[in-house]
Design a protein around this motif. Sequence first.
Motif, short mmCIF file in Angstrom:
data_model
loop_
_atom_site.label_atom_id
_atom_site.label_comp_id
_atom_site.label_asym_id
_atom_site.label_seq_id
_atom_site.Cartn_x
_atom_site.Cartn_y
_atom_site.Cartn_z
N PRO A 45 -5.96 -22.12 -8.32
CA PRO A 45 -5.69 -21.16 -9.20
C PRO A 45 -5.37 -19.90 -8.83
O PRO A 45 -4.37 -19.05 -9.45
N VAL A 46 -5.79 -19.21 -7.77
CA VAL A 46 -5.83 -17.96 -7.46
C VAL A 46 -4.35 -17.80 -6.90
O VAL A 46 -3.62 -16.88 -7.20
N LEU A 47 -3.97 -18.83 -6.07
CA LEU A 47 -2.69 -18.81 -5.49
C LEU A 47 -1.39 -18.95 -6.46
O LEU A 47 -0.27 -18.23 -6.42
N THR A 48 -1.81 -19.66 -7.49
CA THR A 48 -1.10 -20.02 -8.78
C THR A 48 -0.71 -18.83 -9.42
O THR A 48 0.42 -18.18 -9.69
N ILE A 49 -1.89 -17.86 -9.59
CA ILE A 49 -1.78 -16.66 -10.46
C ILE A 49 -0.90 -15.67 -9.32
O ILE A 49 -0.04 -14.99 -9.87
N LEU A 50 -1.06 -15.66 -8.09
CA LEU A 50 -0.38 -14.76 -7.22
C LEU A 50 1.07 -15.17 -7.31
O LEU A 50 1.92 -14.11 -7.44
N PHE A 51 1.50 -16.42 -7.16
CA PHE A 51 2.83 -17.08 -7.33
C PHE A 51 3.38 -16.24 -8.75
O PHE A 51 4.73 -16.15 -8.67
N LEU A 52 2.67 -16.78 -9.82
CA LEU A 52 3.28 -16.20 -10.99
C LEU A 52 3.51 -14.76 -11.31
O LEU A 52 4.38 -14.26 -11.85
N SER A 53 2.41 -13.99 -10.52
CA SER A 53 2.65 -12.60 -10.75
C SER A 53 3.84 -12.09 -9.78
O SER A 53 4.40 -11.08 -10.40
N PHE A 54 4.12 -12.77 -8.70
CA PHE A 54 5.05 -12.29 -7.74
C PHE A 54 6.39 -12.71 -8.45
O PHE A 54 7.35 -11.90 -8.59
N THR A 55 6.46 -13.74 -8.95
CA THR A 55 7.76 -14.10 -9.70
C THR A 55 8.15 -13.03 -11.02
O THR A 55 9.22 -12.89 -10.97
N ALA A 56 6.93 -12.93 -11.61
CA ALA A 56 7.42 -11.80 -12.83
C ALA A 56 8.01 -10.55 -12.25
O ALA A 56 8.78 -10.18 -12.81
N GLY A 57 7.15 -10.02 -11.09
CA GLY A 57 7.75 -8.81 -10.64
C GLY A 57 9.22 -8.88 -10.02
O GLY A 57 9.91 -8.06 -10.05
N LEU A 58 9.49 -9.87 -9.45
CA LEU A 58 10.75 -10.40 -8.70
C LEU A 58 11.68 -10.31 -9.64
O LEU A 58 12.78 -9.43 -9.47
N PHE A 59 11.61 -11.12 -10.62
CA PHE A 59 12.56 -11.27 -11.62
C PHE A 59 12.89 -10.20 -12.60
O PHE A 59 13.98 -9.74 -12.52
N GLU A 60 11.85 -9.57 -12.98
CA GLU A 60 12.04 -8.46 -13.96
C GLU A 60 12.47 -7.08 -13.03
O GLU A 60 13.45 -6.27 -13.66
N GLU A 61 12.03 -6.90 -11.81
CA GLU A 61 12.46 -5.72 -11.11
C GLU A 61 13.99 -5.80 -10.82
O GLU A 61 14.64 -4.97 -10.64
#
Length: 200
Positions: A45-61
């Motif tokens: 779950p921690v890696l999943t949260i990291l993955f989702l957090s990173f993709t949110a930052g990547l796509f939005e920025e």
Amino acid sequence: TKDLRKAYFLGILSFSISQLLIRIPIIQYGLSFQPWYILLSMKYPVLTILFLSFTAGLFEEFGRYFIFKKFLPSLNLKQILIFGLGHGGIEAFILVGLPFLYVGSTSILVNEAFYAGLERISALIIHVSLSFFVYQSISKKTKIGLILAITIHTLSNFLSLIFIMQGISIWIIEFGLLLTSLILLITSLKERIKYEKNND
């Protein structure tokens, strides 16, 4: 003015395209059916949260960067601020406003409404700050501002969720996020003001 309205509208468009039309559909209709993603979300779950957090930052920025680059190559401080308000404002409306309207105010506890409101204020401030960071990449023709924005976006999402998982008080998390967002805003504003003074 017309320029401010344009910046606000494109801020809304930036979030809507990067998240609602691209990232979220990819995750919901693509990744969520992949065996590796299902295994990741169940066992790590921690890696999943990291993955989702990173993709949110990547796509939005990157979305923010693309809109700036193609449609708003020359902005002043106020226009960048308005752009950030548009980007963060539509996110707040979708994540908090719509659920509030759907569920109804009588079904929402006062504490929950306060937490949600405080979190969205912090997020709005962060979105304004990130807009300044990303626009510095356009102004200075370097990717440092963009990389910083992706990193900050990722960490703010990731750490907030991890702290919640660890049982840390929501009060500490929300006020910590608010303090962090204000520091980011002050830092980004100072950098932008300094840049505009040096390039008058």
